[in-house]
Every structure is written in structure tokens, then in C-alpha cells.
Design a protein around this motif. Structure first.
Motif, mmCIF file in Angstrom:
data_model
loop_
_atom_site.group_PDB
_atom_site.id
_atom_site.type_symbol
_atom_site.label_atom_id
_atom_site.label_comp_id
_atom_site.label_asym_id
_atom_site.label_seq_id
_atom_site.Cartn_x
_atom_site.Cartn_y
_atom_site.Cartn_z
ATOM 1 N N MET A 105 0.807 -1.085 -0.018
ATOM 2 C CA MET A 105 0.084 -0.019 0.082
ATOM 3 C C MET A 105 0.938 1.257 0.140
ATOM 4 N N SER B 89 2.942 1.469 -3.470
ATOM 5 C CA SER B 89 1.925 1.636 -4.678
ATOM 6 C C SER B 89 1.601 3.001 -4.596
ATOM 7 N N SER B 90 1.485 3.679 -3.216
ATOM 8 C CA SER B 90 0.798 5.048 -3.109
ATOM 9 C C SER B 90 2.181 5.987 -3.394
ATOM 10 N N TRP B 91 3.221 5.588 -3.012
ATOM 11 C CA TRP B 91 4.348 6.425 -3.497
ATOM 12 C C TRP B 91 4.485 6.373 -4.972
ATOM 13 N N THR C 268 1.697 8.498 -6.654
ATOM 14 C CA THR C 268 1.730 10.052 -6.318
ATOM 15 C C THR C 268 2.636 10.676 -7.379
ATOM 16 N N TRP D 165 -2.839 4.843 -10.298
ATOM 17 C CA TRP D 165 -3.571 4.547 -8.750
ATOM 18 C C TRP D 165 -4.166 3.043 -9.239
ATOM 19 N N GLY E 298 -1.701 0.428 -8.788
ATOM 20 C CA GLY E 298 -1.167 0.446 -7.552
ATOM 21 C C GLY E 298 -2.056 -0.384 -6.531
ATOM 22 N N ILE E 299 -3.482 -0.112 -6.867
ATOM 23 C CA ILE E 299 -4.398 -0.674 -6.062
ATOM 24 C C ILE E 299 -4.575 -2.282 -6.425
ATOM 25 N N PHE F 120 -5.137 0.936 4.008
ATOM 26 C CA PHE F 120 -4.599 1.835 2.835
ATOM 27 C C PHE F 120 -4.260 3.417 2.973
ATOM 28 N N GLY G 204 -0.632 3.692 3.268
ATOM 29 C CA GLY G 204 -0.478 4.081 1.626
ATOM 30 C C GLY G 204 -0.358 5.523 1.487
ATOM 31 N N LEU G 205 -1.483 6.222 2.063
ATOM 32 C CA LEU G 205 -1.645 7.589 1.926
ATOM 33 C C LEU G 205 -0.721 8.486 2.948
ATOM 34 N N ALA H 239 2.311 8.299 0.208
ATOM 35 C CA ALA H 239 1.934 9.406 -0.758
ATOM 36 C C ALA H 239 2.647 10.672 -0.108
#
Length: 260
Positions: A85, A88-90, A93, A99, A102-103, A237, A241-242, A246
């Protein structure tokens, strides 16, 4: 290698492996579930023994040992959905990939982690240590407490849990030696476990073991477990994740020299 470069390289490896050899990515995800389950089971056995000798100490011992599973995942290069998470968020972003991609990486890793966790849960249910698992065991007590939480509390705890987990992962990425990774991971992971926070793959492990308990913990139904996993996955997530992936990606998009 700087953290920025490490994160992008890791995300690229995950994307390339899943796109070109999805079977190998899925097996690495299964291994992630296996490693975390083995670490969880060991922590539960020692914690339960300690609880019997010194009432009130079992949960503390469980928290201090739980990080062994994540340590194994890091050093043996397995896939953990809650870590993915963050990666993938990195990557999303900084527009390394979409996205949606990533998900999808996280979803595949989640399924693989669940398969690995349930596989080892069944194997351990045939063992001497867990063959007589009942609702008085420390593990069952932990599961019952999780299922008794309300949706909002579960969601908030899930956000914080994966924020802390990915603190540990980032710390491990910045550590060069294996022993350094060990020292970073175990006490950091003990924070989220000791606080009783909600981590979806950890819950796969705990509830996977509780599935084979006789009797099972109070409130242990398919609906209650599925609801917990769904809420915790989303919260994880957002938090890991964020909150880590992110945010750190955004911080490193600076035009100044202050980059990780």
C-alpha cells in the motif's frame, strides 16, 4: 541508495513482476502470509504461556515478539499487502504508474497473504500447540476483542496501525545491516500490537487460527470477520498508503536539497 530511489526501484520491481510473471508475484505474496502467520503463532504460544504464569503479561509478550513475522518478510523478500500500500501510493503519487495499477498490486498481494495465512493456520491446527485451541487461549481473547469493536473505532485504529507498520518498513529500508533492520522492526511493530490496533494481514493470521478453535471466540461469524477485514483493509490503505507513501512521495518532490 537514497530512500526516494529505493522506493521507486521497489515499486518498479513489483509492477514488472506482476505484469510479466504474476505467478511468481503471487507466490511471494503467499510467502508473506506464511511468514507473518508463523511469527504470529510463535508470539501467541509464548504470550499464552507467559499469561498463565504471570496474568496480565501475555499481551505484552505477544506485542514484543509479533514483529518477527515482518522481519522475516523484509529480509526474505516476500510481499506484504500493507507494505505494498505504501510502495504503490508512493509510485502513483509521483506518476510512476497509475493508482489503478497500484491498487491492483495491493489486491493481488492481499489475496496471496490470505492464502498463505490460512494454509499455515490449517497446518498448525493439526499440531500439538494448537490442536486443542479453545476460546480461553490468548489468541482467542485477542480475536474476541477485535470483533467487539465498533466500525468507526476499527477504521481509526486501522489507519494508525498501518502508519506505524510502514514506519517500521521505512526504517528497515534505511538500515543497511540485517541486525539493524531487526532492531528497527521489532520495537516499532510492538507499538501497534501493544496498542491493540487493527492490521488486516495480522487479522488474517489471528482469525485464521481462531477458525480452527473449539469452541471459537464469542462473536466469531463469517459476517463479523468479513466486515472487520473490509474496514481494516481500507483504513490500512489510508494510514500506511496515503499517510506514509503518498506523504513522503510529496515531500520528496521538493526542488530543494531536502530529500530522503
Amino acid at each position: 541508495m537514497a530512500l526516494n530511489d529505493t522506493m521507486q526501484a521497489a515499486a518498479n520491481k513489483k509492477e514488472e513482476l506482476l505484469d510479466n510473471e504474476p505467478g511468481r508475484f503471487f507466490v511471494r505474496s503467499i510467502l508473506g502470509g506464511i511468514y507473518l502467520m508463523v511469527g504470529t503463532a510463535f508470539a501467541a504460544v509464548v504470550g499464552n504461556m507467559t499469561e498463565q504464569l504471570f496474568p496480565g503479561s501475555g499481551a505484552v509478550v505477544f506485542a514484543m515478539l509479533f514483529g518477527l513475522g515482518l522481519f522475516a518478510i523484509i529480509v526474505l523478500a516476500a510481499e506484504l499487502a500493507t507494505g505494498d500500500m505504501m510502495f504503490s501510493s508512493w509510485a502513483a503519487t509521483v506518476r510512476q504508474f497509475s493508482w489503478g495499477k497500484g491498487i491492483w498490486i495491493v489486491v493481488v498481494a492481499t489475496v496471496g497473504n490470505l492464502v498463505g495465512a490460512l494454509l499455515i493456520a490449517w497446518i498448525l491446527s493439526q499440531s500439538a500447540k494448537f490442536g486443542s485451541l479453545d476460546n480461553t487461549h490468548l489468541l482467542s481473547t485477542l480475536v474476541e476483542g477485535k470483533l467487539n469493536k465498533g466500525p468507526w473505532g476499527t477504521f481509526v485504529e486501522a489507519m494508525l496501525a498501518n502508519f506505524v507498520v510502514n514506519m517500521a518498513i521505512v526504517g528497515a529500508l534505511l538500515s543497511k545491516e540485517v541486525i539493524s533492520k531487526f532492531i528497527v522492526i521489532l520495537p516499532t511493530i510492538a507499538i501497534f500490537v501493544g496498542l491493540g490496533l487493527e492490521h488486516v494481514i495480522a487479522n488474517f493470521c489471528l482469525m485464521g487460527m481462531a477458525l480452527f478453535a473449539d469452541p471459537q471466540p464469542d462473536g466469531f461469524t463469517f459476517g463479523a470477520v468479513a466486515l472487520n477485514w473490509g474496514i481494516v483493509w481500507v483504513g490500512n490503505f489510508i494510514g500506511g498508503g496515503l499517510g506514509i507513501g503518498a506523504v513522503y512521495a510529496w515531500l520528496n518532490k521538493t526542488n530543494t536539497v531536502y530529500k530522503d
